[in-house]
Design an enzyme around this catalytic site. Structure first.
Site, PDB file in Angstrom:
ATOM      1  N   HIS A  92      -6.618   4.813  -3.412  1.00  0.00           N
ATOM      2  CA  HIS A  92      -5.118   5.110  -3.335  1.00  0.00           C
ATOM      3  C   HIS A  92      -4.086   5.776  -3.359  1.00  0.00           C
ATOM      4  CE1 HIS A  92      -8.368   3.014  -5.948  1.00  0.00           C
ATOM      5  NE2 HIS A  92      -9.847   3.874  -5.626  1.00  0.00           N
ATOM      6  N   ARG A 118      -4.316   2.494   1.994  1.00  0.00           N
ATOM      7  CA  ARG A 118      -4.818   2.250   0.804  1.00  0.00           C
ATOM      8  C   ARG A 118      -5.168   0.951   0.321  1.00  0.00           C
ATOM      9  NH1 ARG A 118       0.582   0.025  -3.882  1.00  0.00           N
ATOM     10  NH2 ARG A 118      -0.763   0.143  -5.133  1.00  0.00           N
ATOM     11  N   HIS A 119      -5.799   0.282  -0.819  1.00  0.00           N
ATOM     12  CA  HIS A 119      -7.161  -1.085  -1.011  1.00  0.00           C
ATOM     13  C   HIS A 119      -5.165  -2.170  -1.166  1.00  0.00           C
ATOM     14  CE1 HIS A 119      -4.677  -0.928  -5.219  1.00  0.00           C
ATOM     15  NE2 HIS A 119      -5.155   0.918  -4.895  1.00  0.00           N
ATOM     16  N   GLU A 169      -8.657   6.371  -8.069  1.00  0.00           N
ATOM     17  CA  GLU A 169      -7.101   7.319  -8.217  1.00  0.00           C
ATOM     18  C   GLU A 169      -7.708   7.907  -9.282  1.00  0.00           C
ATOM     19  OE1 GLU A 169      -4.443   7.505  -8.311  1.00  0.00           O
ATOM     20  OE2 GLU A 169      -3.559   5.914  -7.610  1.00  0.00           O
ATOM     21  N   ARG A 184     -11.640  -2.770  -6.233  1.00  0.00           N
ATOM     22  CA  ARG A 184     -10.751  -2.236  -4.824  1.00  0.00           C
ATOM     23  C   ARG A 184     -10.515  -1.664  -3.806  1.00  0.00           C
ATOM     24  NH1 ARG A 184      -8.403  -0.113  -9.286  1.00  0.00           N
ATOM     25  NH2 ARG A 184      -7.335   2.085  -8.980  1.00  0.00           N
TER      26      ARG A 184
END
Length: 211
Positions: free
Chosen positions: A152, A10-11, A84, A60
């Site tokens: 995401h 995940r970012h 996302e 991101r």
């Protein structure tokens, strides 16, 4: 003997994460904290000697992936299929605001019902677009190879659920991912297995009778 591994990362932190706002497909940048998280995690993940990196094209995630590319010298492939969940009118709102404006829809989502949050995508539709991207890049790995997927929280959860063959109504049981933490899938004789979930340190071999 393929024995491949997929790391779903995940970012890092964004301002909307801190404010508790639904991001969805809105293109939000990392905070300074998020940059430091990505830099630290990239140093760890580089030790896995990944063979390939694929990332959502949202800033991101792309910025997070860039730190691992710098550590490994690998090229990052960006794919919009890893974005996302599009959450329509919910995007930019806090959970409190969503509950006030879309209470019935919000509660139905929390109960695990298939809901187009804010008129957006179903979780199954996210899996329909994200899981094939992951599998396509995993199939290109050499035997024993490792793929890092930078995406995401929601997209990762739905992808894991789909790859493990879990019914969509149970995907929420996987829990969320902390910013810049990751989950690891390993290839077994019966398909993909969840080896690590919401991990922030490198996975260790399983030493036990159930491996």
């Amino acid at each position: 003997m393929r024995d491949r591994r997929i790391v779903l990362w995940r970012h890092g932190q964004t301002r909307w994460n801190v404010e508790g706002r639904f991001q969805g497909s809105t293109d939000i940048e990392l905070t300074d904290v998020g940059i430091q998280q990505a830099r630290r995690a990239a140093g760890q993940l580089a030790q896995l000697k990944p063979h390939a990196i694929v990332s959502s094209d949202l800033r991101r995630a792309a910025a997070t992936a860039a730190w691992l590319a710098a550590e490994t010298g690998l090229h990052v492939t960006h794919d919009a299929g890893l974005r996302e969940t599009y959450a329509g009118d919910w995007q930019g709102l806090t959970h409190t605001e969503i509950n006030e404006r879309y209470g019935d829809e919000y509660l139905a989502w929390k109960r695990g019902e298939p809901v187009r949050r804010g008129g957006g995508e179903l979780e199954t539709e996210v899996a329909d677009r994200a899981a094939p991207v992951v599998l396509r890049h995993a199939d290109a790995l050499p035997d024993g190879g490792t793929l890092v997927v930078v995406s995401h929280g929601g997209a990762i959860r739905t992808t894991i659920g789909r790859l493990l063959g879990i019914e969509a109504r149970h995907w929420e049981g996987l829990g969320g991912l902390t910013n810049c933490f990751w989950s690891v899938l390993g290839e077994g004789v019966r398909g993909w297995r969840l080896l690590e979930h919401n991990a922030g340190s490198l996975p260790e071999p399983v030493l036990g009778d159930d491996d």
